[in-house]
Write a protein that holds these residues in place. Structure first.
Motif, PDB file in Angstrom:
ATOM      1  N   GLY A   1     -11.130  10.871 -10.181  1.00 51.04           N
ATOM      2  CA  GLY A   1     -11.930  11.755  -9.343  1.00 51.04           C
ATOM      3  C   GLY A   1     -12.274  11.165  -7.998  1.00 51.04           C
ATOM      4  N   VAL A   2     -11.853   9.922  -7.752  1.00 46.96           N
ATOM      5  CA  VAL A   2     -12.189   9.276  -6.484  1.00 46.96           C
ATOM      6  C   VAL A   2     -11.480  10.009  -5.338  1.00 46.96           C
ATOM      7  CG1 VAL A   2     -10.294   7.603  -6.541  1.00 46.96           C
ATOM      8  CG2 VAL A   2     -12.418   7.001  -5.413  1.00 46.96           C
ATOM      9  N   GLU A   3     -12.132  10.043  -4.171  1.00 50.10           N
ATOM     10  CA  GLU A   3     -11.559  10.819  -3.066  1.00 50.10           C
ATOM     11  C   GLU A   3     -10.379  10.126  -2.398  1.00 50.10           C
ATOM     12  OE1 GLU A   3     -13.840  12.782  -0.094  1.00 50.10           O
ATOM     13  OE2 GLU A   3     -15.544  13.035  -1.452  1.00 50.10           O
ATOM     14  N   MET A   4     -10.313   8.803  -2.528  1.00 47.35           N
ATOM     15  CA  MET A   4      -9.238   8.064  -1.850  1.00 47.35           C
ATOM     16  C   MET A   4      -7.879   8.401  -2.462  1.00 47.35           C
ATOM     17  SD  MET A   4      -8.920   3.981  -1.305  1.00 47.35           S
ATOM     18  CE  MET A   4      -7.324   3.193  -1.315  1.00 47.35           C
ATOM     19  N   PRO A   5      -6.905   8.763  -1.604  1.00 53.30           N
ATOM     20  CA  PRO A   5      -5.567   9.056  -2.149  1.00 53.30           C
ATOM     21  C   PRO A   5      -4.863   7.773  -2.574  1.00 53.30           C
ATOM     22  CG  PRO A   5      -5.552   9.214   0.244  1.00 53.30           C
ATOM     23  CD  PRO A   5      -6.967   8.926  -0.150  1.00 53.30           C
ATOM     24  N   ALA A   6      -3.903   7.914  -3.482  1.00 52.45           N
ATOM     25  CA  ALA A   6      -3.155   6.747  -3.950  1.00 52.45           C
ATOM     26  C   ALA A   6      -2.122   6.361  -2.894  1.00 52.45           C
ATOM     27  CB  ALA A   6      -2.475   7.064  -5.268  1.00 52.45           C
ATOM     28  N   PHE A   7      -1.940   5.043  -2.713  1.00 57.28           N
ATOM     29  CA  PHE A   7      -0.935   4.562  -1.763  1.00 57.28           C
ATOM     30  C   PHE A   7       0.192   3.840  -2.492  1.00 57.28           C
ATOM     31  CE2 PHE A   7      -4.419   5.585   0.960  1.00 57.28           C
ATOM     32  CZ  PHE A   7      -3.838   5.960   2.166  1.00 57.28           C
ATOM     33  N   GLY A   8       0.446   4.273  -3.717  1.00 57.74           N
ATOM     34  CA  GLY A   8       1.494   3.660  -4.523  1.00 57.74           C
ATOM     35  C   GLY A   8       2.880   3.851  -3.923  1.00 57.74           C
ATOM     36  N   VAL A   9       3.015   4.798  -2.979  1.00 60.53           N
ATOM     37  CA  VAL A   9       4.330   5.023  -2.366  1.00 60.53           C
ATOM     38  C   VAL A   9       4.711   3.871  -1.442  1.00 60.53           C
ATOM     39  CG1 VAL A   9       4.365   7.540  -2.462  1.00 60.53           C
ATOM     40  CG2 VAL A   9       3.199   6.400  -0.582  1.00 60.53           C
ATOM     41  N   LEU A  10       3.694   3.109  -1.014  1.00 63.22           N
ATOM     42  CA  LEU A  10       4.017   1.984  -0.125  1.00 63.22           C
ATOM     43  C   LEU A  10       4.743   0.897  -0.918  1.00 63.22           C
ATOM     44  CD1 LEU A  10       0.656   1.504   1.830  1.00 63.22           C
ATOM     45  CD2 LEU A  10       2.672   2.785   2.525  1.00 63.22           C
ATOM     46  N   PRO A  11       5.622   0.133  -0.257  1.00 62.53           N
ATOM     47  CA  PRO A  11       6.265  -0.982  -0.954  1.00 62.53           C
ATOM     48  C   PRO A  11       5.201  -1.986  -1.422  1.00 62.53           C
ATOM     49  CG  PRO A  11       7.284  -0.594   1.192  1.00 62.53           C
ATOM     50  CD  PRO A  11       6.082   0.279   1.129  1.00 62.53           C
ATOM     51  N   ASP A  12       5.425  -2.603  -2.562  1.00 64.23           N
ATOM     52  CA  ASP A  12       4.453  -3.562  -3.117  1.00 64.23           C
ATOM     53  C   ASP A  12       4.089  -4.647  -2.108  1.00 64.23           C
ATOM     54  OD1 ASP A  12       4.418  -2.175  -5.398  1.00 64.23           O
ATOM     55  OD2 ASP A  12       5.634  -3.569  -6.594  1.00 64.23           O
ATOM     56  N   ALA A  13       5.099  -5.088  -1.349  1.00 66.68           N
ATOM     57  CA  ALA A  13       4.856  -6.177  -0.392  1.00 66.68           C
ATOM     58  C   ALA A  13       3.820  -5.750   0.641  1.00 66.68           C
ATOM     59  CB  ALA A  13       6.157  -6.555   0.292  1.00 66.68           C
ATOM     60  N   GLU A  14       3.893  -4.503   1.078  1.00 63.99           N
ATOM     61  CA  GLU A  14       2.944  -4.025   2.096  1.00 63.99           C
ATOM     62  C   GLU A  14       1.530  -3.936   1.512  1.00 63.99           C
ATOM     63  OE1 GLU A  14       4.036  -0.550   4.258  1.00 63.99           O
ATOM     64  OE2 GLU A  14       5.985  -1.379   4.861  1.00 63.99           O
ATOM     65  N   ILE A  15       1.450  -3.422   0.281  1.00 58.67           N
ATOM     66  CA  ILE A  15       0.125  -3.332  -0.372  1.00 58.67           C
ATOM     67  C   ILE A  15      -0.462  -4.739  -0.505  1.00 58.67           C
ATOM     68  CG2 ILE A  15      -1.050  -2.762  -2.542  1.00 58.67           C
ATOM     69  CD1 ILE A  15       0.816  -0.417  -2.837  1.00 58.67           C
ATOM     70  N   GLU A  16       0.383  -5.689  -0.867  1.00 52.63           N
ATOM     71  CA  GLU A  16      -0.098  -7.066  -1.005  1.00 52.63           C
ATOM     72  C   GLU A  16      -0.609  -7.608   0.327  1.00 52.63           C
ATOM     73  OE1 GLU A  16       2.806  -9.645  -2.870  1.00 52.63           O
ATOM     74  OE2 GLU A  16       2.882  -8.215  -4.558  1.00 52.63           O
ATOM     75  N   GLN A  17       0.119  -7.273   1.417  1.00 52.33           N
ATOM     76  CA  GLN A  17      -0.313  -7.780   2.724  1.00 52.33           C
ATOM     77  C   GLN A  17      -1.653  -7.160   3.143  1.00 52.33           C
ATOM     78  OE1 GLN A  17       3.536  -6.989   4.410  1.00 52.33           O
ATOM     79  NE2 GLN A  17       3.680  -9.084   5.196  1.00 52.33           N
ATOM     80  N   ILE A  18      -1.794  -5.871   2.846  1.00 52.76           N
ATOM     81  CA  ILE A  18      -3.078  -5.214   3.180  1.00 52.76           C
ATOM     82  C   ILE A  18      -4.211  -5.842   2.373  1.00 52.76           C
ATOM     83  CG2 ILE A  18      -4.395  -3.052   3.078  1.00 52.76           C
ATOM     84  CD1 ILE A  18      -1.785  -1.547   3.580  1.00 52.76           C
ATOM     85  N   SER A  19      -3.973  -6.026   1.072  1.00 51.94           N
ATOM     86  CA  SER A  19      -5.063  -6.558   0.253  1.00 51.94           C
ATOM     87  C   SER A  19      -5.355  -8.014   0.588  1.00 51.94           C
ATOM     88  CB  SER A  19      -4.780  -6.367  -1.236  1.00 51.94           C
ATOM     89  OG  SER A  19      -3.497  -6.795  -1.541  1.00 51.94           O
TER      90      SER A  19
END
Lengths: 331, 125
Positions: free
Chosen positions: A306-324
């Motif tokens: 129910g959280v309002e934030m959309p999922a960003f799973g479409v991004l490559p794992d490497a990019e998600i890792e860099q953001i986090s």
């Protein structure tokens, strides 16, 4: 030992274990929680004593020989035991409770902190200037933060509570009772902690699917540490030209989140300027680690339905890792 | 119709005291809510509200006291008694009188309980 007995002993032990820890009214660390706990023990002791007395009397009435007493004795028992005694006890309890109320709500001598319950997290602002009242919104401005509230020990901090969406309820059981956060109204709660420590809080009014995952942490610090913390929170983020920052901006994260010192100035979700200085992410749900940040960015709805934030799973794992990784550096 | 040369009790005499209690409850509730619901100034003294509630309380207690006195007298005319399992006009009358007395006592206590907050709390906090 029979299975039933074993399981009931186990349940009692499991229940007792909830009597200590950072989220229990039995482990009071604030003035209001201590007073309410004292009231609870007196009520419980009295209730047990009265229960035993009544059960004893009913046993005597059915198994004993009540007929040997005169009707007058019976009537006297009803008048004194059934009318006078409860009236006096209730009057004494009412007097005690009423005497306590204005004392617990007397004016604050500590900071004023605005806390908005939002689906499903807590927006926090330090150093605000505002008053409680109806047909009113929380004061704007102040030093923004989220999901973790610092307050000084042995000071009466005033928490101003509001909400932009539905009714929530702010509850830190170890420190004080609950107070509702109601849209279009500003309520006031006094927290007066007597011990240093980190305490858990929760939303205590059902507000939607992720209501159970709408927690918070309250950090009780010394006055100096509190002042230092708020000063640090007021500073912009220590940003460098990292890939994580550009990916954060490219993917539109700044549309909802603010990171002061960067072009990200969204106001929908929690302020992330010093996100890594907090102990948890997603409103008390997970410990603050880069792995958890990555998991939340990829599938927030999976962790918090129910959280309002959309999922960003479409991004490559490497990019998600860099953001986090970049977010994890924002202390 | 008169029985035993005194006033006959009925449902109205029975509920008179609880009705005064209900009025007192609503009066206190509405007045305190009117004064405090805006929640804007929790530390301003509300002396006028407390005084108004005090005056209404005294009036209500006097009225309930009169009902206690009347029902006590009515009930005691025949020596009181609490047996209500007979199917006679006398038993019916006695039942109503005694119930009125008990309800009036309860209402008297309840009105005092409802007034305790204004004795102990002087503002809207």
């Amino acid at each position: 030992m029979r299975r039933g007995q074993a399981s009931s002993i186990f349940s009692v032990i499991a229940l007792l274990s909830s009597c200590t820890g950072p989220q229990t009214a039995f482990d009071a660390a604030g003035v209001e929680a201590q007073r309410v706990l004292a009231l609870f023990w007196v009520l419980l002791t009295g209730a047990v004593a009265i229960w035993l007395l009544v059960i004893g009397l009913s046993y005597y009435a059915t198994k004993g020989d009540p007929a040997k007493h005169s009707e007058k004795t019976g009537l006297r028992l009803i008048i004194w035991g059934g009318c006078v005694f409860p009236t006096v006890v209730l009057a004494a309890l009412l007097f005690w409770g009423l005497k306590m109320m204005p004392e617990l709500r007397r004016p604050a001598d500590g900071p004023t902190i605005a806390v908005a319950g939002e689906r499903f997290w807590w927006r926090v602002a330090y150093d605000v200037d505002g008053d409680p009242g109806a047909v009113r919104n929380l004061p704007q401005g102040g030093v923004p933060s989220a999901n973790e509230i610092w307050i000084p020990v042995n000071k009466r901090s005033e928490i101003l509570l509001g909400s932009p969406d539905v009714i929530h309820s702010f509850w830190v059981p170890s420190l004080a009772g609950k107070m509702d956060a109601i849209p279009g109204r500003v309520n006031r709660l006094i927290l007066e902690p007597t011990e240093l420590g980190i305490f858990n809080g929760a939303c205590a009014e059902f507000c939607g699917t992720a209501h159970a995952q709408m927690g918070l942490r309250v950090v009780v610090a010394s006055e100096e540490d509190f002042a230092r913390y708020v000063r640090a929170q007021a500073e912009p983020a220590a940003v460098d030209e990292s890939v994580g920052l550009s990916l954060f901006l490219q993917n539109g994260c700044g549309g909802c989140h603010s990171v002061r010192g960067t072009p990200a100035d969204g106001d929908v979700g929690p302020d992330l300027t010093h996100v890594a200085s907090r102990r948890t992410i997603a409103a008390g749900l997970l410990p603050m680690t880069e792995e958890n940040l990555a998991a939340f960015i990829a599938a927030p709805d999976h962790l918090k339905p129910g959280v309002e934030m959309p999922a960003f799973g479409v991004l490559p794992d490497a990019e998600i890792e860099q953001i986090s990784e970049w977010l994890g550096s924002l202390e | 119709m008169q029985i035993f040369g005194k006033t006959q009790d009925n449902l109205w005499t029975l509920i008179a005291a609880p009705t005064i209690w209900a009025f007192h409850f609503l009066f206190c509730y509405f007045l305190a809510a009117y004064q405090c619901a805006p929640n804007a100034d929790p530390f301003t003294r509300i002396g006028g509200t407390r005084l108004a509630i005090g005056v209404v309380t005294v009036v209500c207690l006097v009225l309930i006291g009169l009902i206690v006195r009347r029902s006590w007298r009515e009930w005691r005319v025949d020596g009181g008694g609490t047996r209500n399992n007979q199917d006679t006009p006398e038993a019916r009358e006695r039942f109503l009188e005694f119930s009125t007395l008990l309800l009036a006592g309860l209402s008297f206590t309840a009105v005092i309980f409802e007034t305790m907050p204004v004795l102990l709390i002087g503002d809207c906090r």
